[in-house]
Scaffold this motif. Sequence first.
Motif, PDB file in Angstrom:
ATOM      1  N   THR A 146       0.879  -0.965   0.211  1.00  0.00           N
ATOM      2  CA  THR A 146      -0.337   0.084   0.249  1.00  0.00           C
ATOM      3  C   THR A 146       0.536   1.039  -0.035  1.00  0.00           C
ATOM      4  N   ASN A 147       1.796   0.940   0.845  1.00  0.00           N
ATOM      5  CA  ASN A 147       2.705   2.723   0.541  1.00  0.00           C
ATOM      6  C   ASN A 147       3.451   2.945  -0.290  1.00  0.00           C
ATOM      7  N   ASP A 176      -8.431  -3.652   7.308  1.00  0.00           N
ATOM      8  CA  ASP A 176      -8.160  -2.348   7.263  1.00  0.00           C
ATOM      9  C   ASP A 176      -9.414  -2.054   4.968  1.00  0.00           C
ATOM     10  N   PRO A 177     -10.832  -1.619   5.547  1.00  0.00           N
ATOM     11  CA  PRO A 177     -11.450  -1.843   4.714  1.00  0.00           C
ATOM     12  C   PRO A 177     -11.064  -1.093   3.328  1.00  0.00           C
ATOM     13  N   GLY A 178     -10.322  -0.656   3.756  1.00  0.00           N
ATOM     14  CA  GLY A 178     -10.120   0.142   2.095  1.00  0.00           C
ATOM     15  C   GLY A 178      -9.015   0.077   1.712  1.00  0.00           C
ATOM     16  N   ASP A 179      -8.000  -0.604   2.117  1.00  0.00           N
ATOM     17  CA  ASP A 179      -6.750  -1.126   2.034  1.00  0.00           C
ATOM     18  C   ASP A 179      -6.760  -1.719   1.271  1.00  0.00           C
ATOM     19  N   THR A 180      -8.303  -2.518   2.139  1.00  0.00           N
ATOM     20  CA  THR A 180      -8.194  -3.778   1.451  1.00  0.00           C
ATOM     21  C   THR A 180      -8.647  -4.241  -0.060  1.00  0.00           C
ATOM     22  N   VAL A 181      -9.998  -3.171  -0.352  1.00  0.00           N
ATOM     23  CA  VAL A 181     -10.346  -2.218  -1.843  1.00  0.00           C
ATOM     24  C   VAL A 181      -9.770  -2.241  -2.960  1.00  0.00           C
ATOM     25  N   LEU A 182      -8.625  -1.074  -2.289  1.00  0.00           N
ATOM     26  CA  LEU A 182      -6.886  -0.709  -3.045  1.00  0.00           C
ATOM     27  C   LEU A 182      -6.838  -1.528  -3.474  1.00  0.00           C
TER      28      LEU A 182
END
Length: 371
Positions: A146-147, A176-182
């Motif tokens: 993610t980074n 982490d729902p947001g990062d999972t989607v990303l």
Amino acid sequence: MLCSLTWPLQLGTVPTSPITEAAPLSLCAREPHVPADRLVAEMVPPPRFDAVRFDTYVPDPQQPSQVEAVKVLSDFASGLGGAHAVGGGKRRWFSRAPRNAAPAAPRGVYLDGGYGVGKTHLLASLWHATPAEPALKGFGTFVELTNLVGALGFQQTVRTLSGHRLLCIDEFELDDPGDTVLVSTLLGKLVDAGVALAATSNTLPGKLGEGRFAAADFLREIQGLSAHFRPLRIDGEDYRHRGLPEAPPPYSDEQVTKAAYATEDASLDDFPRLLEHLARVHPSRYGALTDGVRAVCLTDVQPVPDQSTALRLVVLADRLYDREVPVLASGLPFDRLFSDEMLNGGYRKKYFRAISRLTALARDAKALVAQ
């Protein structure tokens, strides 16, 4: 403000020989910046797993799933050849097959098991066994991936990784729902480009389980990608403590300080102040925070005050373990870092993994006191 111990030491506290010229390092004095090109270059197994291979994995004889995992992953690695990997072809592993063709086997694998069963060892072994140049294989934690997206941007990350033959993701963060989607969206793009995937994960909050992660949770969260993953269950106990003596008890402040001054490139920090410092450094930079540090010495270890702080400490423990940095500490033993509420909550497996890894590093640090 530096958080290393700076008070005058009493006569006799620090040994006269052997001793380093300089005072110990301080993790709290560091606020590292990690450029994007370093993030890409470091997408390889960390130092602890640089030399691991399938034949160095020692299965528990009581756990046949561990033996099976080695075989399945070895076969998976052998099947990752082809034009895509050498960069000359446009063939897509997931393109539409002829009507009379058999369905393609999943070109991704998810390692499903509790902490300490050797999932990262096996994931790194898969990376090493895959027949491709290191530049065509990626290995990193979910946080590091993610980074990378944050540093390069989504489209550039897709372009950077699309030529890879394999991407391994350790510690996929389902909480982490947001990062999972990303990341799921990113992986979908990479799948379309023909990149094979392999992953391990933590569990979702509230999914307590007993010693293993939930493959169903992982497959549900990545939604459309689930068909590309074969879940591979790995049962067993924590290998880090299989047949080993108990971890050493905490040392005194004087012993820790003396060892820090006597050890080249050791850091010396007050534990509560280090926890405060971690809040000011993004977890993706915790690896860089420990660059050049050969031992971490901590005084006044206390219970972690809250869950946000605890989760940051988990990431630091992972990076220290990856880099094989011994940890010498005074205060409370590491198995008392987290409250009962934390150990019975949704992040329990992260906390038990951190305890396990810090205990192993404390065992490695015994030699620092003896020098």
